[in-house]
Design an enzyme around this catalytic site. Structure first.
Site, PDB file in Angstrom:
ATOM      1  N   LYS A  78       0.875  -1.178   0.000  1.00  0.00           N
ATOM      2  CA  LYS A  78       0.000   0.000   0.000  1.00  0.00           C
ATOM      3  C   LYS A  78       0.900   1.212   0.000  1.00  0.00           C
ATOM      4  O   LYS A  78       1.806   1.321   0.832  1.00  0.00           O
ATOM      5  CB  LYS A  78      -0.913   0.040   1.213  1.00  0.00           C
ATOM      6  CG  LYS A  78      -1.777   1.316   1.207  1.00  0.00           C
ATOM      7  CD  LYS A  78      -2.867   1.301   2.246  1.00  0.00           C
ATOM      8  CE  LYS A  78      -2.374   1.757   3.600  1.00  0.00           C
ATOM      9  NZ  LYS A  78      -3.471   1.956   4.552  1.00  0.00           N
ATOM     10  N   ASN A 170     -13.733  13.731  23.190  1.00  0.00           N
ATOM     11  CA  ASN A 170     -12.822  14.141  22.121  1.00  0.00           C
ATOM     12  C   ASN A 170     -12.117  15.429  22.502  1.00  0.00           C
ATOM     13  O   ASN A 170     -12.687  16.293  23.171  1.00  0.00           O
ATOM     14  CB  ASN A 170     -13.570  14.324  20.795  1.00  0.00           C
ATOM     15  CG  ASN A 170     -12.603  14.395  19.622  1.00  0.00           C
ATOM     16  OD1 ASN A 170     -11.705  13.559  19.512  1.00  0.00           O
ATOM     17  ND2 ASN A 170     -12.762  15.375  18.765  1.00  0.00           N
ATOM     18  N   SER A 210      -5.101  11.472  16.749  1.00  0.00           N
ATOM     19  CA  SER A 210      -3.740  11.720  16.284  1.00  0.00           C
ATOM     20  C   SER A 210      -2.914  12.368  17.397  1.00  0.00           C
ATOM     21  O   SER A 210      -1.990  13.129  17.134  1.00  0.00           O
ATOM     22  CB  SER A 210      -3.766  12.597  15.031  1.00  0.00           C
ATOM     23  OG  SER A 210      -4.633  13.690  15.223  1.00  0.00           O
ATOM     24  N   GLY A 231      -5.021   4.720  17.248  1.00  0.00           N
ATOM     25  CA  GLY A 231      -4.543   5.954  16.620  1.00  0.00           C
ATOM     26  C   GLY A 231      -3.034   6.028  16.433  1.00  0.00           C
ATOM     27  O   GLY A 231      -2.548   6.690  15.523  1.00  0.00           O
ATOM     28  N   THR A 232      -2.294   5.361  17.306  1.00  0.00           N
ATOM     29  CA  THR A 232      -0.835   5.500  17.270  1.00  0.00           C
ATOM     30  C   THR A 232      -0.229   4.571  16.224  1.00  0.00           C
ATOM     31  O   THR A 232      -0.155   3.366  16.428  1.00  0.00           O
ATOM     32  CB  THR A 232      -0.248   5.231  18.670  1.00  0.00           C
ATOM     33  OG1 THR A 232      -0.797   6.196  19.564  1.00  0.00           O
ATOM     34  CG2 THR A 232       1.264   5.342  18.664  1.00  0.00           C
ATOM     35  N   GLY A 303      -3.194  -1.622  17.909  1.00  0.00           N
ATOM     36  CA  GLY A 303      -3.432  -1.808  16.470  1.00  0.00           C
ATOM     37  C   GLY A 303      -2.615  -0.819  15.668  1.00  0.00           C
ATOM     38  O   GLY A 303      -3.008   0.331  15.481  1.00  0.00           O
TER      39      GLY A 303
HETATM   40  P1  NAD Z   1      -8.859  12.869  11.800  1.00  0.00           P
HETATM   41  O1  NAD Z   1      -7.887  13.916  11.424  1.00  0.00           O
HETATM   42  O2  NAD Z   1     -10.139  12.764  11.072  1.00  0.00           O
HETATM   43  O3  NAD Z   1      -9.226  13.038  13.373  1.00  0.00           O
HETATM   44  C1  NAD Z   1      -8.189  13.272  14.313  1.00  0.00           C
HETATM   45  C2  NAD Z   1      -8.688  12.939  15.699  1.00  0.00           C
HETATM   46  O4  NAD Z   1      -7.620  13.193  16.632  1.00  0.00           O
HETATM   47  C3  NAD Z   1      -9.850  13.796  16.157  1.00  0.00           C
HETATM   48  O5  NAD Z   1     -10.628  13.066  17.074  1.00  0.00           O
HETATM   49  C4  NAD Z   1      -9.146  14.966  16.848  1.00  0.00           C
HETATM   50  O6  NAD Z   1      -9.976  15.650  17.762  1.00  0.00           O
HETATM   51  C5  NAD Z   1      -8.042  14.195  17.556  1.00  0.00           C
HETATM   52  N1  NAD Z   1      -6.897  15.048  17.904  1.00  0.00           N
HETATM   53  C6  NAD Z   1      -6.235  15.897  17.108  1.00  0.00           C
HETATM   54  N2  NAD Z   1      -5.241  16.504  17.788  1.00  0.00           N
HETATM   55  C7  NAD Z   1      -5.289  15.992  19.048  1.00  0.00           C
HETATM   56  C8  NAD Z   1      -4.528  16.207  20.225  1.00  0.00           C
HETATM   57  N3  NAD Z   1      -3.511  17.058  20.251  1.00  0.00           N
HETATM   58  N4  NAD Z   1      -4.845  15.489  21.333  1.00  0.00           N
HETATM   59  C9  NAD Z   1      -5.861  14.607  21.330  1.00  0.00           C
HETATM   60  N5  NAD Z   1      -6.623  14.369  20.242  1.00  0.00           N
HETATM   61  C10 NAD Z   1      -6.336  15.063  19.127  1.00  0.00           C
HETATM   62  O7  NAD Z   1      -8.045  11.516  11.796  1.00  0.00           O
HETATM   63  P2  NAD Z   1      -8.575  10.026  11.562  1.00  0.00           P
HETATM   64  O8  NAD Z   1      -8.551   9.731  10.110  1.00  0.00           O
HETATM   65  O9  NAD Z   1      -9.803   9.795  12.325  1.00  0.00           O
HETATM   66  O10 NAD Z   1      -7.356   9.190  12.197  1.00  0.00           O
HETATM   67  C11 NAD Z   1      -7.143   9.198  13.590  1.00  0.00           C
HETATM   68  C12 NAD Z   1      -5.797   8.563  13.885  1.00  0.00           C
HETATM   69  O11 NAD Z   1      -5.807   7.202  13.473  1.00  0.00           O
HETATM   70  C13 NAD Z   1      -4.625   9.209  13.153  1.00  0.00           C
HETATM   71  O12 NAD Z   1      -3.543   9.322  14.051  1.00  0.00           O
HETATM   72  C14 NAD Z   1      -4.296   8.220  12.059  1.00  0.00           C
HETATM   73  O13 NAD Z   1      -2.961   8.280  11.642  1.00  0.00           O
HETATM   74  C15 NAD Z   1      -4.606   6.931  12.778  1.00  0.00           C
HETATM   75  N6  NAD Z   1      -4.828   5.768  11.921  1.00  0.00           N
HETATM   76  C16 NAD Z   1      -4.360   4.582  12.361  1.00  0.00           C
HETATM   77  C17 NAD Z   1      -4.548   3.442  11.593  1.00  0.00           C
HETATM   78  C18 NAD Z   1      -4.053   2.116  12.088  1.00  0.00           C
HETATM   79  O14 NAD Z   1      -4.067   1.151  11.335  1.00  0.00           O
HETATM   80  N7  NAD Z   1      -3.684   1.997  13.325  1.00  0.00           N
HETATM   81  C19 NAD Z   1      -5.204   3.543  10.355  1.00  0.00           C
HETATM   82  C20 NAD Z   1      -5.716   4.779   9.957  1.00  0.00           C
HETATM   83  C21 NAD Z   1      -5.528   5.898  10.750  1.00  0.00           C
END
Ligand code: NAD
Length: 332
Positions: A78, A170, A210, A231-232, A303
Protein backbone atom coordinates in the site's frame (compact mmCIF):
# COMPACT_ATOMS: atom_id res chain seq x y z
CA UNK A 1 -16.05 -12.04 -15.69
CA UNK A 2 -15.73 -14.17 -18.84
CA UNK A 3 -12.22 -14.70 -20.06
CA UNK A 4 -10.41 -13.75 -16.89
CA UNK A 5 -9.49 -17.35 -16.08
CA UNK A 6 -8.20 -18.02 -19.61
CA UNK A 7 -6.14 -14.87 -19.75
CA UNK A 8 -5.03 -15.02 -16.14
CA UNK A 9 -1.59 -13.50 -15.74
CA UNK A 10 -1.91 -11.21 -18.75
CA UNK A 11 -4.37 -8.70 -17.46
CA UNK A 12 -4.11 -6.18 -14.70
CA UNK A 13 -7.31 -5.48 -12.78
CA UNK A 14 -8.19 -1.96 -11.70
CA UNK A 15 -10.70 -1.42 -8.90
CA UNK A 16 -11.29 2.32 -8.61
CA UNK A 17 -11.88 3.98 -5.26
CA UNK A 18 -15.51 4.77 -6.21
CA UNK A 19 -16.33 1.05 -6.57
CA UNK A 20 -14.99 -0.06 -3.18
CA UNK A 21 -18.07 0.89 -1.14
CA UNK A 22 -20.30 -1.27 -3.35
CA UNK A 23 -17.97 -4.25 -3.15
CA UNK A 24 -16.59 -4.89 0.29
CA UNK A 25 -18.55 -4.64 3.51
CA UNK A 26 -17.63 -4.86 7.19
CA UNK A 27 -18.08 -8.65 7.30
CA UNK A 28 -15.75 -9.24 4.33
CA UNK A 29 -13.19 -6.84 5.85
CA UNK A 30 -13.44 -8.51 9.25
CA UNK A 31 -12.97 -12.00 7.78
CA UNK A 32 -9.99 -10.90 5.68
CA UNK A 33 -8.25 -9.20 8.62
CA UNK A 34 -8.95 -12.02 11.07
CA UNK A 35 -7.51 -14.55 8.59
CA UNK A 36 -4.37 -12.55 7.92
CA UNK A 37 -3.71 -11.94 11.65
CA UNK A 38 -3.94 -15.71 12.09
CA UNK A 39 -1.54 -16.27 9.17
CA UNK A 40 0.93 -13.76 10.66
CA UNK A 41 0.94 -15.57 14.00
CA UNK A 42 1.50 -18.94 12.34
CA UNK A 43 4.37 -17.34 10.35
CA UNK A 44 2.67 -17.95 7.01
CA UNK A 45 2.50 -14.21 6.41
CA UNK A 46 4.94 -11.45 7.16
CA UNK A 47 5.21 -7.70 6.74
CA UNK A 48 8.22 -5.99 5.25
CA UNK A 49 9.72 -2.96 7.03
CA UNK A 50 7.61 0.18 6.76
CA UNK A 51 8.92 3.17 4.82
CA UNK A 52 7.56 6.56 5.87
CA UNK A 53 9.19 9.82 4.80
CA UNK A 54 8.49 13.53 5.02
CA UNK A 55 9.13 14.28 1.36
CA UNK A 56 9.80 17.99 1.81
CA UNK A 57 6.97 18.94 -0.56
CA UNK A 58 3.35 19.92 0.17
CA UNK A 59 4.10 19.12 3.82
CA UNK A 60 3.40 15.50 2.87
CA UNK A 61 4.22 12.28 4.66
CA UNK A 62 4.60 9.48 2.13
CA UNK A 63 5.31 5.80 2.58
CA UNK A 64 4.84 2.11 1.82
CA UNK A 65 3.48 -0.78 3.81
CA UNK A 66 4.04 -4.17 2.21
CA UNK A 67 4.17 -7.89 2.84
CA UNK A 68 3.44 -11.41 1.64
CA UNK A 69 0.92 -14.00 2.77
CA UNK A 70 2.03 -17.48 1.70
CA UNK A 71 -1.42 -18.86 2.53
CA UNK A 72 -3.53 -16.54 0.39
CA UNK A 73 -0.61 -15.61 -1.93
CA UNK A 74 -1.38 -11.92 -1.38
CA UNK A 75 1.78 -10.02 -2.33
CA UNK A 76 2.06 -6.29 -2.71
CA UNK A 77 2.09 -2.92 -1.07
CA UNK A 78 0.00 0.00 0.00
CA UNK A 79 1.47 3.29 -1.04
CA UNK A 80 0.24 6.53 0.32
CA UNK A 81 0.38 9.01 3.12
CA UNK A 82 -0.90 12.31 4.38
CA UNK A 83 -1.24 15.54 2.41
CA UNK A 84 -2.52 18.19 4.86
CA UNK A 85 -3.40 20.66 2.10
CA UNK A 86 -5.75 18.26 0.28
CA UNK A 87 -8.93 19.23 2.09
CA UNK A 88 -8.73 22.75 0.66
CA UNK A 89 -8.57 21.11 -2.79
CA UNK A 90 -11.67 18.98 -2.11
CA UNK A 91 -9.60 15.82 -1.63
CA UNK A 92 -9.07 13.48 1.31
CA UNK A 93 -5.89 14.29 3.27
CA UNK A 94 -5.03 10.59 3.61
CA UNK A 95 -4.33 9.04 0.21
CA UNK A 96 -3.79 5.30 -0.32
CA UNK A 97 -3.47 2.95 -3.27
CA UNK A 98 -2.85 -0.80 -3.07
CA UNK A 99 -0.84 -2.63 -5.73
CA UNK A 100 -1.06 -6.42 -5.79
CA UNK A 101 1.41 -8.67 -7.59
CA UNK A 102 1.12 -12.25 -8.81
CA UNK A 103 3.14 -14.27 -6.30
CA UNK A 104 4.09 -16.84 -8.99
CA UNK A 105 5.38 -14.43 -11.63
CA UNK A 106 5.88 -11.01 -10.02
CA UNK A 107 3.61 -9.46 -12.65
CA UNK A 108 1.37 -6.67 -11.44
CA UNK A 109 -2.06 -8.11 -10.76
CA UNK A 110 -4.24 -5.30 -9.51
CA UNK A 111 -4.40 -1.60 -8.70
CA UNK A 112 -6.96 -0.89 -5.99
CA UNK A 113 -8.20 2.36 -4.44
CA UNK A 114 -7.11 2.20 -0.80
CA UNK A 115 -8.81 5.08 1.01
CA UNK A 116 -12.05 3.42 2.13
CA UNK A 117 -10.21 0.11 2.46
CA UNK A 118 -7.89 1.69 5.04
CA UNK A 119 -10.82 2.74 7.22
CA UNK A 120 -12.49 -0.67 6.83
CA UNK A 121 -9.38 -2.67 7.63
CA UNK A 122 -8.51 -0.46 10.62
CA UNK A 123 -12.00 -0.81 12.06
CA UNK A 124 -11.89 -4.54 11.35
CA UNK A 125 -8.65 -4.87 13.35
CA UNK A 126 -10.12 -3.42 16.53
CA UNK A 127 -13.33 -5.41 15.96
CA UNK A 128 -11.26 -8.62 15.72
CA UNK A 129 -9.56 -7.66 18.99
CA UNK A 130 -12.96 -7.05 20.63
CA UNK A 131 -14.27 -10.40 19.40
CA UNK A 132 -11.32 -12.29 20.86
CA UNK A 133 -10.41 -10.20 23.93
CA UNK A 134 -13.29 -8.08 25.25
CA UNK A 135 -15.35 -9.24 28.23
CA UNK A 136 -18.22 -11.37 26.96
CA UNK A 137 -20.81 -9.29 28.82
CA UNK A 138 -19.51 -5.89 27.63
CA UNK A 139 -22.34 -3.34 27.65
CA UNK A 140 -20.71 0.11 27.40
CA UNK A 141 -18.52 1.21 24.51
CA UNK A 142 -16.20 4.15 25.21
CA UNK A 143 -14.92 6.17 22.26
CA UNK A 144 -11.91 8.48 22.48
CA UNK A 145 -11.62 10.38 19.22
CA UNK A 146 -14.25 11.69 16.83
CA UNK A 147 -12.36 12.05 13.55
CA UNK A 148 -12.89 10.33 10.20
CA UNK A 149 -11.97 6.84 11.47
CA UNK A 150 -14.12 6.97 14.59
CA UNK A 151 -17.43 6.23 12.85
CA UNK A 152 -15.96 3.19 11.11
CA UNK A 153 -14.55 2.02 14.44
CA UNK A 154 -17.87 2.36 16.25
CA UNK A 155 -19.87 0.55 13.55
CA UNK A 156 -17.46 -2.40 13.48
CA UNK A 157 -17.20 -2.61 17.29
CA UNK A 158 -20.98 -2.56 17.70
CA UNK A 159 -21.21 -5.86 15.79
CA UNK A 160 -19.04 -7.70 18.31
CA UNK A 161 -20.95 -7.27 21.59
CA UNK A 162 -24.49 -6.37 22.68
CA UNK A 163 -23.58 -2.81 23.67
CA UNK A 164 -26.32 -0.83 25.39
CA UNK A 165 -24.75 2.62 25.06
CA UNK A 166 -21.80 4.55 23.72
CA UNK A 167 -19.97 7.20 25.73
CA UNK A 168 -17.37 9.44 24.16
CA UNK A 169 -14.71 12.09 24.65
CA UNK A 170 -12.82 14.14 22.12
CA UNK A 171 -10.04 16.72 22.34
CA UNK A 172 -12.14 18.90 20.05
CA UNK A 173 -15.63 18.65 21.62
CA UNK A 174 -17.26 20.26 18.59
CA UNK A 175 -16.53 17.03 16.68
CA UNK A 176 -18.52 14.83 19.08
CA UNK A 177 -21.60 15.12 16.86
CA UNK A 178 -20.00 12.48 14.61
CA UNK A 179 -20.08 9.97 17.48
CA UNK A 180 -23.64 10.94 18.44
CA UNK A 181 -24.85 10.55 14.84
CA UNK A 182 -23.10 7.20 14.39
CA UNK A 183 -24.53 5.86 17.65
CA UNK A 184 -28.02 6.97 16.55
CA UNK A 185 -27.52 5.19 13.23
CA UNK A 186 -26.71 2.04 15.26
CA UNK A 187 -29.74 2.49 17.51
CA UNK A 188 -27.59 3.16 20.58
CA UNK A 189 -27.82 6.07 23.03
CA UNK A 190 -24.78 8.34 23.15
CA UNK A 191 -23.46 10.41 26.04
CA UNK A 192 -20.53 12.82 26.15
CA UNK A 193 -18.27 11.70 29.00
CA UNK A 194 -15.13 12.63 30.87
CA UNK A 195 -12.06 10.42 30.55
CA UNK A 196 -12.62 9.34 34.17
CA UNK A 197 -16.15 8.21 33.29
CA UNK A 198 -14.94 6.35 30.21
CA UNK A 199 -12.24 4.61 32.26
CA UNK A 200 -14.72 3.61 34.96
CA UNK A 201 -17.87 2.79 32.98
CA UNK A 202 -16.75 1.49 29.59
CA UNK A 203 -16.17 -2.24 29.14
CA UNK A 204 -14.52 -1.61 25.78
CA UNK A 205 -12.58 1.57 24.95
CA UNK A 206 -11.41 2.50 21.47
CA UNK A 207 -8.88 5.31 21.11
CA UNK A 208 -8.55 6.68 17.59
CA UNK A 209 -6.88 10.09 17.66
CA UNK A 210 -3.74 11.72 16.28
CA UNK A 211 -2.56 12.64 19.79
CA UNK A 212 1.13 12.92 20.67
CA UNK A 213 0.50 12.91 24.43
CA UNK A 214 -1.26 10.41 26.67
CA UNK A 215 -5.01 11.03 26.90
CA UNK A 216 -6.26 7.98 28.80
CA UNK A 217 -4.33 7.69 32.06
CA UNK A 218 -3.59 4.69 34.26
CA UNK A 219 -5.68 6.15 37.09
CA UNK A 220 -8.71 6.52 34.80
CA UNK A 221 -9.17 2.83 34.03
CA UNK A 222 -10.85 0.51 36.52
CA UNK A 223 -11.85 -3.11 36.09
CA UNK A 224 -11.66 -5.69 33.34
CA UNK A 225 -11.75 -3.35 30.38
CA UNK A 226 -10.60 -4.07 26.84
CA UNK A 227 -8.80 -1.11 25.27
CA UNK A 228 -8.13 -0.96 21.53
CA UNK A 229 -5.47 1.68 20.85
CA UNK A 230 -5.86 2.43 17.16
CA UNK A 231 -4.54 5.95 16.62
CA UNK A 232 -0.83 5.50 17.27
CA UNK A 233 0.75 4.40 14.01
CA UNK A 234 3.86 6.58 13.94
CA UNK A 235 6.85 7.27 16.14
CA UNK A 236 5.99 9.96 18.68
CA UNK A 237 2.21 9.51 18.71
CA UNK A 238 0.65 8.43 22.02
CA UNK A 239 -2.91 7.99 23.33
CA UNK A 240 -2.50 6.00 26.53
CA UNK A 241 -0.22 6.44 29.54
CA UNK A 242 2.74 4.05 29.43
CA UNK A 243 2.01 2.66 32.90
CA UNK A 244 -1.52 1.74 31.76
CA UNK A 245 -0.04 -0.20 28.83
CA UNK A 246 2.39 -1.92 31.20
CA UNK A 247 -0.44 -2.88 33.59
CA UNK A 248 -2.49 -4.54 30.82
CA UNK A 249 -2.19 -7.90 29.09
CA UNK A 250 -0.90 -6.56 25.79
CA UNK A 251 -1.79 -7.84 22.33
CA UNK A 252 -0.93 -6.40 18.95
CA UNK A 253 -1.12 -7.00 15.23
CA UNK A 254 2.68 -7.14 14.85
CA UNK A 255 5.23 -6.91 17.66
CA UNK A 256 7.95 -5.23 15.55
CA UNK A 257 5.59 -2.36 14.68
CA UNK A 258 4.07 -2.21 18.15
CA UNK A 259 7.40 -1.49 19.86
CA UNK A 260 8.59 1.02 17.24
CA UNK A 261 5.57 2.93 15.87
CA UNK A 262 2.67 1.62 17.95
CA UNK A 263 1.26 2.50 21.35
CA UNK A 264 3.77 0.19 23.06
CA UNK A 265 6.76 2.27 21.87
CA UNK A 266 6.56 4.46 25.00
CA UNK A 267 6.25 1.71 27.62
CA UNK A 268 9.11 -0.16 25.92
CA UNK A 269 11.32 2.94 25.78
CA UNK A 270 10.64 3.60 29.46
CA UNK A 271 11.60 0.02 30.36
CA UNK A 272 8.07 -0.79 31.60
CA UNK A 273 7.34 -3.41 28.94
CA UNK A 274 9.38 -5.89 26.90
CA UNK A 275 8.52 -7.34 23.52
CA UNK A 276 8.39 -10.85 25.02
CA UNK A 277 5.37 -9.69 27.04
CA UNK A 278 3.43 -8.69 23.93
CA UNK A 279 1.30 -11.29 22.14
CA UNK A 280 0.18 -11.25 18.53
CA UNK A 281 -3.61 -11.25 18.34
CA UNK A 282 -3.30 -13.99 15.72
CA UNK A 283 -2.07 -16.37 18.43
CA UNK A 284 -5.41 -15.95 20.22
CA UNK A 285 -7.28 -16.46 16.93
CA UNK A 286 -5.25 -19.63 16.28
CA UNK A 287 -5.84 -20.87 19.82
CA UNK A 288 -2.15 -20.97 20.75
CA UNK A 289 -2.66 -18.22 23.35
CA UNK A 290 -5.63 -18.25 25.69
CA UNK A 291 -6.28 -14.49 25.45
CA UNK A 292 -8.42 -13.06 28.25
CA UNK A 293 -8.47 -15.38 31.27
CA UNK A 294 -11.00 -13.58 33.51
CA UNK A 295 -13.63 -10.86 33.37
CA UNK A 296 -11.40 -8.72 35.64
CA UNK A 297 -8.37 -8.79 33.36
CA UNK A 298 -7.34 -5.56 31.63
CA UNK A 299 -6.54 -6.30 27.99
CA UNK A 300 -5.08 -3.86 25.48
CA UNK A 301 -4.78 -4.23 21.72
CA UNK A 302 -2.13 -2.09 20.04
CA UNK A 303 -3.43 -1.81 16.47
CA UNK A 304 -0.53 -0.35 14.53
CA UNK A 305 -1.89 -1.09 11.05
CA UNK A 306 0.09 -3.58 8.98
CA UNK A 307 0.53 -3.82 5.22
CA UNK A 308 -0.90 -7.34 5.20
CA UNK A 309 -4.26 -5.97 6.37
CA UNK A 310 -4.31 -3.74 3.29
CA UNK A 311 -3.38 -6.60 0.98
CA UNK A 312 -6.02 -8.83 2.55
CA UNK A 313 -8.93 -6.40 2.07
CA UNK A 314 -7.67 -5.31 -1.38
CA UNK A 315 -7.51 -8.97 -2.50
CA UNK A 316 -11.07 -9.48 -1.26
CA UNK A 317 -12.16 -6.35 -3.17
CA UNK A 318 -10.52 -7.62 -6.37
CA UNK A 319 -12.25 -11.02 -6.08
CA UNK A 320 -15.59 -9.31 -5.50
CA UNK A 321 -15.01 -6.86 -8.38
CA UNK A 322 -14.37 -9.77 -10.75
CA UNK A 323 -17.41 -11.62 -9.45
CA UNK A 324 -19.67 -8.60 -9.82
CA UNK A 325 -18.28 -7.64 -13.24
CA UNK A 326 -16.99 -4.20 -12.22
CA UNK A 327 -13.27 -4.98 -12.49
CA UNK A 328 -11.56 -2.92 -15.18
CA UNK A 329 -9.14 -5.08 -17.16
CA UNK A 330 -6.01 -3.58 -18.67
CA UNK A 331 -3.47 -5.32 -20.86
CA UNK A 332 -0.34 -4.35 -18.96
P1 NAD B 1 -8.86 12.87 11.80
O1 NAD B 1 -7.89 13.92 11.42
O2 NAD B 1 -10.14 12.76 11.07
O3 NAD B 1 -9.23 13.04 13.37
C1 NAD B 1 -8.19 13.27 14.31
C2 NAD B 1 -8.69 12.94 15.70
O4 NAD B 1 -7.62 13.19 16.63
C3 NAD B 1 -9.85 13.80 16.16
O5 NAD B 1 -10.63 13.07 17.07
C4 NAD B 1 -9.15 14.97 16.85
O6 NAD B 1 -9.98 15.65 17.76
C5 NAD B 1 -8.04 14.19 17.56
N1 NAD B 1 -6.90 15.05 17.90
C6 NAD B 1 -6.23 15.90 17.11
N2 NAD B 1 -5.24 16.50 17.79
C7 NAD B 1 -5.29 15.99 19.05
C8 NAD B 1 -4.53 16.21 20.22
N3 NAD B 1 -3.51 17.06 20.25
N4 NAD B 1 -4.85 15.49 21.33
C9 NAD B 1 -5.86 14.61 21.33
N5 NAD B 1 -6.62 14.37 20.24
C10 NAD B 1 -6.34 15.06 19.13
O7 NAD B 1 -8.04 11.52 11.80
P2 NAD B 1 -8.57 10.03 11.56
O8 NAD B 1 -8.55 9.73 10.11
O9 NAD B 1 -9.80 9.79 12.33
O10 NAD B 1 -7.36 9.19 12.20
C11 NAD B 1 -7.14 9.20 13.59
C12 NAD B 1 -5.80 8.56 13.89
O11 NAD B 1 -5.81 7.20 13.47
C13 NAD B 1 -4.62 9.21 13.15
O12 NAD B 1 -3.54 9.32 14.05
C14 NAD B 1 -4.30 8.22 12.06
O13 NAD B 1 -2.96 8.28 11.64
C15 NAD B 1 -4.61 6.93 12.78
N6 NAD B 1 -4.83 5.77 11.92
C16 NAD B 1 -4.36 4.58 12.36
C17 NAD B 1 -4.55 3.44 11.59
C18 NAD B 1 -4.05 2.12 12.09
O14 NAD B 1 -4.07 1.15 11.33
N7 NAD B 1 -3.68 2.00 13.32
C19 NAD B 1 -5.20 3.54 10.36
C20 NAD B 1 -5.72 4.78 9.96
C21 NAD B 1 -5.53 5.90 10.75
Amino acid sequence: MAGIGARKGLLMIIVPEKEIAGLIDRKASFDAVEAVFAAMASKDAYNFPVIREAIGHADALYGFKSGFDRKSLALGLKSGGYWPGNEAKGLTNHQSTVILFDADTGKVKALVGGNLLTALRTAAASAVSIKHLAPKGAKVLGMIGAGHQSAFQMRAAAEQRDFEKVIGWNFHPEMLSRLAETATELGLPFEEATLEQIGTEADVIISITSSHDPILLDAHVKGGTHIACMGTDTKGKQEVEATLVARASVFTDEIAQSVTIGECQHAVREGLLYDINITELGAVINGTHKGRTSEDELTLFDGTGVGLQDLAVASAAVDLAIKKGVAIEVDF
